[in-house]
Design an enzyme around this catalytic site. Structure first.
Site, PDB file in Angstrom:
ATOM      1  N   SER A  76     -27.083  56.642  -5.962  1.00 24.09           N
ATOM      2  CA  SER A  76     -25.657  56.761  -5.639  1.00 24.09           C
ATOM      3  C   SER A  76     -24.967  57.943  -6.307  1.00 24.09           C
ATOM      4  O   SER A  76     -23.873  58.321  -5.902  1.00 24.09           O
ATOM      5  CB  SER A  76     -24.926  55.473  -6.015  1.00 24.09           C
ATOM      6  OG  SER A  76     -24.831  55.329  -7.405  1.00 24.09           O
ATOM      7  N   LYS A 108     -20.819  56.127 -12.548  1.00 22.92           N
ATOM      8  CA  LYS A 108     -20.023  56.678 -11.441  1.00 22.92           C
ATOM      9  C   LYS A 108     -19.117  57.771 -11.972  1.00 22.92           C
ATOM     10  O   LYS A 108     -18.891  57.912 -13.169  1.00 22.92           O
ATOM     11  CB  LYS A 108     -19.144  55.594 -10.790  1.00 22.92           C
ATOM     12  CG  LYS A 108     -19.900  54.418 -10.219  1.00 22.92           C
ATOM     13  CD  LYS A 108     -20.665  54.757  -8.974  1.00 22.92           C
ATOM     14  CE  LYS A 108     -21.399  53.521  -8.468  1.00 22.92           C
ATOM     15  NZ  LYS A 108     -22.450  53.827  -7.543  1.00 22.92           N
TER      16      LYS A 108
END
Length: 177
Positions: free
Chosen positions: A53, A95
């Site tokens: 991701s 993230k």
């Protein structure tokens, strides 16, 4: 008379060093090891990235060096790569912060828009998320909005909402691919 009393002490100290060669070196090595261990426990840690991701910044299987004390919530800014427990299962999650409290976030045809301004993100492959729209949403005060760089596969704040800044555990210092 005072000069005579210091001579025997100097001779005695030199004699102690001959009987225990390397004592200073051993102390230095032990102190160094203690400092490295303390830094590893409380300051920095490696983490292996378990998903794709964050590609291309952090690919699956790559290692990132983390600064463990969580960032000061007041000092978190867009662009920082942070670590926090995933809201669903508590797993370590990496993230990028794209917006902070009070800002409005949207994605308009694959382009990140914060407070009405398109954000330049050269690390995002927009061709893989062409036609993607999201939001707009306003990030609550004391929270951050996080997204993966690989927007097409990332499960991020678009799915689980903003993350409380106090839940941020670490900041990524160095990525290795």
């Amino acid at each position: 008379m005072a000069a005579l009393s210091t001579v025997p002490l100097a001779v005695q100290e030199a004699g102690d060093r001959r009987r225990h060669p390397g004592r200073g070196t051993l102390r230095a090595v032990l102190l160094g090891l203690a400092l490295v261990l303390a830094a590893r426990i409380w300051l920095v840690a490696p983490v292996v990235v378990a998903s794709d991701s964050m590609e291309p910044t952090l690919g699956e299987g790559s290692v990132a060096l983390l600064l463990k004390p969580g960032p000061d919530p007041a000092g978190v800014s867009a662009g920082s790569t942070v670590v926090f427990p995933h809201p669903d299962d508590g797993s370590t999650t990496v993230k990028r912060v794209v917006a902070t409290g009070g800002q409005t976030v949207a994605i308009e045809d694959s382009v990140l828009v914060v407070d009405g301004v398109a954000v330049d993100e050269p690390f995002v492959d927009r061709s893989r998320i062409d036609g993607t729209y999201f939001g707009p949403v306003t990030v609550p005060d004391g929270h951050v909005f996080v997204m993966g760089d690989n927007r097409g596969v990332s499960v991020d704040s678009r799915h689980f909402g903003s993350v409380a800044a106090e839940d941020l555990e670490a900041t990524v210092l160095l990525p290795w691919s």
